[in-house]
Enzyme design. Structure first.
Site, mmCIF file in Angstrom:
data_model
loop_
_atom_site.group_PDB
_atom_site.id
_atom_site.type_symbol
_atom_site.label_atom_id
_atom_site.label_comp_id
_atom_site.label_asym_id
_atom_site.label_seq_id
_atom_site.Cartn_x
_atom_site.Cartn_y
_atom_site.Cartn_z
ATOM 1 N N ARG A 9 0.970 3.941 -3.069
ATOM 2 C CA ARG A 9 0.406 5.259 -2.757
ATOM 3 C C ARG A 9 1.523 6.285 -2.500
ATOM 4 O O ARG A 9 1.621 7.288 -3.188
ATOM 5 C CB ARG A 9 -0.508 5.188 -1.528
ATOM 6 C CG ARG A 9 -1.670 4.219 -1.705
ATOM 7 C CD ARG A 9 -2.685 4.340 -0.574
ATOM 8 N NE ARG A 9 -3.549 3.169 -0.492
ATOM 9 C CZ ARG A 9 -4.817 3.201 -0.090
ATOM 10 N NH1 ARG A 9 -5.387 4.315 0.271
ATOM 11 N NH2 ARG A 9 -5.529 2.098 -0.027
ATOM 12 N N GLU A 48 -12.199 1.986 -10.154
ATOM 13 C CA GLU A 48 -11.900 1.094 -11.294
ATOM 14 C C GLU A 48 -12.793 1.312 -12.510
ATOM 15 O O GLU A 48 -12.324 1.233 -13.651
ATOM 16 C CB GLU A 48 -11.953 -0.380 -10.866
ATOM 17 C CG GLU A 48 -10.842 -0.784 -9.898
ATOM 18 C CD GLU A 48 -11.080 -0.317 -8.461
ATOM 19 O OE1 GLU A 48 -12.238 0.026 -8.130
ATOM 20 O OE2 GLU A 48 -10.117 -0.271 -7.669
ATOM 21 N N GLU A 97 0.827 -1.214 0.000
ATOM 22 C CA GLU A 97 0.000 0.000 0.000
ATOM 23 C C GLU A 97 0.858 1.261 0.000
ATOM 24 O O GLU A 97 0.549 2.249 -0.668
ATOM 25 C CB GLU A 97 -0.937 0.022 1.220
ATOM 26 C CG GLU A 97 -1.999 -1.065 1.233
ATOM 27 C CD GLU A 97 -3.157 -0.810 0.274
ATOM 28 O OE1 GLU A 97 -3.182 0.245 -0.388
ATOM 29 O OE2 GLU A 97 -4.042 -1.699 0.192
ATOM 30 N N ASP A 142 -5.549 -8.978 -8.528
ATOM 31 C CA ASP A 142 -5.716 -7.950 -9.569
ATOM 32 C C ASP A 142 -4.464 -7.315 -10.180
ATOM 33 O O ASP A 142 -4.092 -7.583 -11.328
ATOM 34 C CB ASP A 142 -6.672 -6.841 -9.068
ATOM 35 C CG ASP A 142 -6.393 -6.353 -7.630
ATOM 36 O OD1 ASP A 142 -5.302 -6.625 -7.116
ATOM 37 O OD2 ASP A 142 -7.274 -5.693 -7.054
#
Ligand SMILES: *[C@@H]1O[C@H](CO)[C@@H](O)[C@H](O)[C@H]1NC(C)=O
Ligand SMILES: *[C@@H]1O[C@H](CO)[C@@H](O)[C@H](O)[C@H]1NC(C)=O
Ligand SMILES: *[C@@H]1O[C@H](CO)[C@@H](O)[C@H](O)[C@H]1NC(C)=O
Ligand SMILES: *[C@@H]1O[C@H](CO)[C@@H](O)[C@H](O)[C@H]1NC(C)=O
Length: 579
Positions: free
Chosen positions: A191, A477, A187, A316
């Protein structure tokens, strides 16, 4: 293709070299005839007609001059773009009448609103709580919203806000985190590391690169395992990884672009090497099907252990990064191309299905840990797939993938279009004619049985159900895929879809201080559905993709930039082969 176009343009001229023919000539000839006709008529007119005609000509002349003046004074792209004609629609807000520029400004206003609430109530903290006007530090206190938002502010030309953010971030000490907090590696790479890298690439403010490198460095201990597969969390204060036995596919395999870019910008290859090693290990691992990876990896051995196969949560972006690294490398690293194509070919064969109730609706489900049972659950997160397929179709010349990309984008849009609010839920469950889409109750607990059990009470019209979790948490998305599909197909329908989604977001999620996750997309109870959360990806991704949807397609062009999985645009490497 560019060369062909140029050749075509040149060939007529070369056949008649002495007479420079161009588009202007016929026009000029017509004008001369017209002028002749006007002159003759002029002397036939009486005095008052001449006066009226003169006046009309004068007014027309002034109007023309005014137009020319505006053209010169406002060299805005929009003047030169063909205007999109939208068929009139009966629509409560008459919003289809808005121009691209108005829509773009509306998205920018939303960004300004989110930022100003964050600035007022949560500045420097991880997240704004957009209903209670409080803040949290649930990501270790580095100010993740601020970092994630920087390049969006820059792209939207909100430079004052960008500078506010930069002034703060250059003072943050990334070698510390909230005491006792274990920082999530993946993460913070996608980010914070990525956000700082792109803010640097845009502004060329060296302090941002130093901060990016500091973040990259404090997270590097994650790779310090016997196999080289990263641990999922780092104790930043201690400077070590937090011991764990397994990590999921997306966490291990969605840090490569960022560390590669860090190597490119700092000249230190160690970052890229550590990240590349992960790809090499997983590439060689045994898999149930070619190109399909179970979501759990044993950190000690580097082997793929059991687990679902999914293009949704936990899987994903691993697939996304195969393609994106290939693009980032200037299309030179064939390993990624092969791996991506293997994955997509198998996905299309094993995981894509068509609704039995709506011929237009296709979706990507999951496979269970035996890789044999299919789950008809289609996640909002999986709605990045059509954008990836479209980008892959263009990059690798796979036209069939674009067809599927359009079909899946349609489904993702319908997931919004068919709810009471126009917001899309976390996932839907497709039914089939036998079991109405619900899995047998004795199914392995790979799938969330609770989700499925609660499903049938809320059937929607197109043959799918909403599940237990019907929230919309400001996810990007669908907007992402719509933006990419628009840029690749040029079909303005996608702008209408994006605008409809943006309006629903504004209408239902906007709070006095920001935007809030919404608990139930089927409920029109408005304020009482707000869950007081605004994830940083709303500013980093959702608003950025919507803004780019209404921008000229060469603004942060997909030929020059590759967006990381958090929508941070990295400049693509220039390969020697192409220059
Ligand atoms: C939409 O436009 C029509 C005519 O153009 C107008 O009569 C109507 O009031 C408008 N509705 C709204 C909600 O703005
Ligand atoms: C939060 O801030 C906004 C704008 O500053 C204000 O309108 C709203 O009343 C505040 N809400 C609370 C719960 O204080
Ligand atoms: C890496 O791991 C080794 C042993 O597994 C340990 O001794 C060393 O301190 C670790 N280094 C970092 C930076 O975590
Ligand atoms: C959205 O859904 C409505 C019905 O709720 C339908 O009339 C409309 O055609 C849909 N829009 C699109 C673009 O499919």
């Amino acid at each position: 293709m560019d060369k062909d176009a140029e050749a075509n343009r040149r060939s007529p001229a070369s056949s008649e070299p002495t007479i420079p023919l161009d588009d202007q000539q016929p026009l000029l000839r017509d004008e001369q005839t017209l002028r002749g006709r006007l002159r003759t008529n002029w002397y036939r007119m009486d005095r008052s007609s001449r006066l009226t005609t003169s006046l009309v000509m004068l007014i027309l002349g002034v109007a023309l001059l005014g137009r020319i003046f505006i053209e010169l004074a406002c060299p805005d792209d929009y003047w030169h773009k063909p205007h999109v004609t939208i068929p009139p629609q009966v629509d409560e807000g008459n919003d289809t009448k808005h121009s691209d520029k108005e829509r773009r400004d509306a998205v920018r206003d939303a960004m300004r609103h989110a930022w100003s609430g964050y600035h007022k109530y949560a500045f420097g903290h991880d997240e704004l709580l957009p209903v209670s006007n409080k803040s949290n530090d649930k990501w270790g206190g580095w100010g993740v919203t601020l970092i994630d938002a920087l390049d969006t502010l820059y792209i939207m030309e909100l430079y004052a806000e960008f500078n506010q953010g930069v002034a703060h971030v250059t003072e943050v000490d990334f070698s510390k985190a909230t005491p006792g907090y274990n920082t999530p590696f993946f993460e913070m790479v996608i980010r914070s590391l990525a956000g700082l890298l792109t803010a640097y690439e845009m502004s060329l403010d060296k302090r941002l690169l130093e901060k990016a490198q500091q973040v990259g460095d404090v997270l590097m201990p994650a790779f310090n395992s016997s196999s080289g597969i990263p641990y999922p969390r780092v104790d930043v204060n201690a400077g070590t990884a937090v011991h764990a036995s397994s990590v999921c596919l997306a966490e291990a395999g969605t840090v490569q672009l960022e560390y590669w870019k860090l190597s490119d910008l700092t000249g230190n290859p160690a970052y890229h090497q550590a990240a590349q090693r992960v790809v090499d290990i997983l590439d060689k691992d045994e898999k149930p099907y070619k190109g399909l990876y179970p979501i759990w990896i044993d950190i000690n051995s580097g082997k793929l252990t059991s687990g679902q196969i999914t293009f949704g949560a936990q899987g994903d972006s691993w697939y996304e990064y195969m393609l994106k690294q290939y693009i980032y490398s200037g299309r030179t690293h064939d390993q990624y191309r092969r791996m991506y194509e293997e994955s997509i070919d198998s996905m299309k064969q094993k995981m894509v299905k068509r609704s039995e109730f709506d011929d237009q609706m296709y979706y990507v489900g999951d496979l269970d840990s035996t890789a044999k049972k299919f789950s008809p659950k289609f996640q909002h997160l999986t709605c990045f797939v059509p954008g990836m397929l479209a980008l892959g179709s263009k990059t690798l010349n796979r036209p069939d993938d674009l067809v599927l990309a359009k079909q899946l984008t349609y489904t993702c849009f319908q997931m919004y279009n068919q709810t009471a609010t126009g917001l899309g839920p976390e996932y839907v469950l497709f039914r089939d004619s036998n079991n109405r889409g619900l899995l047998p109750t004795n199914h392995k607990d790979d799938f969330d049985i609770q989700d499925l059990a609660k499903a049938d009470s809320t059937e929607t019209s197109d043959g799918y159900y909403l599940g237990y979790d019907r929230s919309y948490i400001l996810r990007p998305e669908t907007a992402e895929s719509i933006m990419i599909l628009y840029r690749i197909t040029g079909d303005v329908m996608y702008k209408e879809w994006g605008w409809q989604i943006f309006r629903a977001i504004s209408k239902w999620t906007q709070t006095p201080a920001g935007f809030s996750a919404y608990r139930d997309v089927m409920s029109t109870k408005h304020e009482s559905e707000w869950s007081d959360s605004m994830e940083s990806f709303f500013l980093a991704e959702t608003l950025k993709y919507l803004y780019l949807l209404f921008s000229p397609t060469d603004y942060y062009s997909l030929d020059e930039y590759v967006f990381n999985t958090e929508a941070h645009p990295f400049k693509i490497q220039r390969s020697q082969d192409r220059s």
